[in-house]
Scaffold this active site. Sequence first.
Site, short mmCIF file in Angstrom:
data_model
loop_
_atom_site.label_atom_id
_atom_site.label_comp_id
_atom_site.label_asym_id
_atom_site.label_seq_id
_atom_site.Cartn_x
_atom_site.Cartn_y
_atom_site.Cartn_z
N LYS A 307 0.67 -1.34 -0.16
CA LYS A 307 0.22 -0.27 -0.31
C LYS A 307 0.57 1.34 0.08
O LYS A 307 1.30 1.62 1.09
CB LYS A 307 -0.81 0.28 1.20
N ARG A 384 -10.09 -11.45 1.10
CA ARG A 384 -10.90 -12.96 0.11
C ARG A 384 -10.22 -14.38 0.05
O ARG A 384 -11.12 -15.17 0.29
CB ARG A 384 -11.79 -12.45 -0.92
#
Length: 526
Positions: A307, A384
């Site tokens: 990030k 996920r």
Amino acid sequence: MAHTIAKATLGLTHPSSIETPKISFAAKEIDVVEWKGDILAVGVTEKDLVRDENSKFENPILKKLDSLLGGLLAEASSEEDFTGKAGQSTVLRLSGLGLKRVGLIGLGQSASTTAAFQGLGEAVAAAVKAAQATDVAIVLASSKGLSAESKLSTASAIASGTVLGIHEDNRYRSESKKPTLKSVDILGLGSGPELEKKLKYAEAVSSGIIFGRELVNSPANVLTPAVLAEEASKIAATYSDVLSAKILDVEQCKELKMGSYLGVAAASANPAHFIHLCYKPPSGPVKAKLGLVGKGLTFDSGGYNIKTGPGCSIELMKFDMGGSAAVLGAAKAIGQIKPLGVEVHFITAACENMISGTGVRPGDILTASNGKTIEVDNTDAEGRLTLADALVYACNQGVDKIVDLATLTGFCRIALGPSIAGVFTPSDDLAKEVLTAAEVTGEKLWRLPLEESYWESMKSGIADMLNTGAHQGGAIRSALFLKQFVDEKVQWMHIDIAGPVWNEKKRTATGFGISTLVEWVAKHSG
């Protein structure tokens, strides 16, 4: 109950053990002018402040109080331009009446929602802190038109708002003030065992929300996957009559072939811990089996797709376990409420998404526990991957319905903002159940489409699927990905809480999702 996390950690940070203050709630039917204590708080709408030709209140409760105070209430509300708008309040200091303060709290044009009455409780909490009050009473200026059911839900919302408004997470401060509030009387909304039971329910849910908030607020150098597992085990130990805990280590997860989850966890020095709590009712048959699955990334660096840049919020990625906090907060509340007729499985695949030579790389292929293969085209779409194996595990527990919660995508936060969670499910019946529960609790959910045609961009040239695919419609594609790991016989819902998990203004966790989960589970009781 105090929440203690006592591990030697990076930075030598040890959160203080602060006992959650015990506030006694009571529902009473007494004349407001007879109540004695520190603060009498009156919730008023704009209509309640209507005056007659002599500038006297027409509302019976305000008229009675104003008479007791010799017209001071009407005078002060006029001078301070108090009109009853939501967010307005005025507090008068008194003497010689056995009543130290009277406060008027604005509810807006009308008040009928859970959020409005929770807001009243929060405003009372602010007044309590300012005055260092120990006992308060709360009354609505107009409650005559409320049904018996509405009175129960109103009292519950006021109690919840008060408890949550009083709570401050001071475990990481070197100094903090102790809360002073000891008792709250709710006047004019009835009394008796049914209302007392509703207030106990509100207290239980509020304790779950506070626990969830504190988990999310805890930094990643304190709340590691191992410590999250310890906290889960403590819940089960506290309510051992109805809750049991199973914590799986890395080797046990390997035996269950959880390659997707373990791939994410592989880069971290803090090993993965798979958490499974099970609630079984204290008596009677089980009519429904439910699964609550929460994303449990105690820190998310993004992995090799690290990030970076403005808005990446890497400094807030301790909140990437907000889904697990919601699930464990719900477990804490349900352990106290003990609903009959329903079995609940609380599941979290806890780990960190870090960077190292042992970590998953972009382009790697992972194999989930149902045998499906995933080409990782972005290591920052890791949640996920952990949920995939958690959902397979949940289905294997024989549940009828699953709700998963996750801070899954920035896409959902962009689409719905900071206050609303996105809901995805192929089941209209399950959507109705959970959205109805959210209406009761005041939490905001919005159903979004599961557009099957978007799955085309998730197809890999060499594996069963990619983990991200095309950029557009990212929140929908994420939900479609999760759907691949749910048994077709199981009703399933995914809730993306990336927006409402965190209060940007207060820079603290919200505990979002807990009250709705508990309400949904309770509706299966019987």
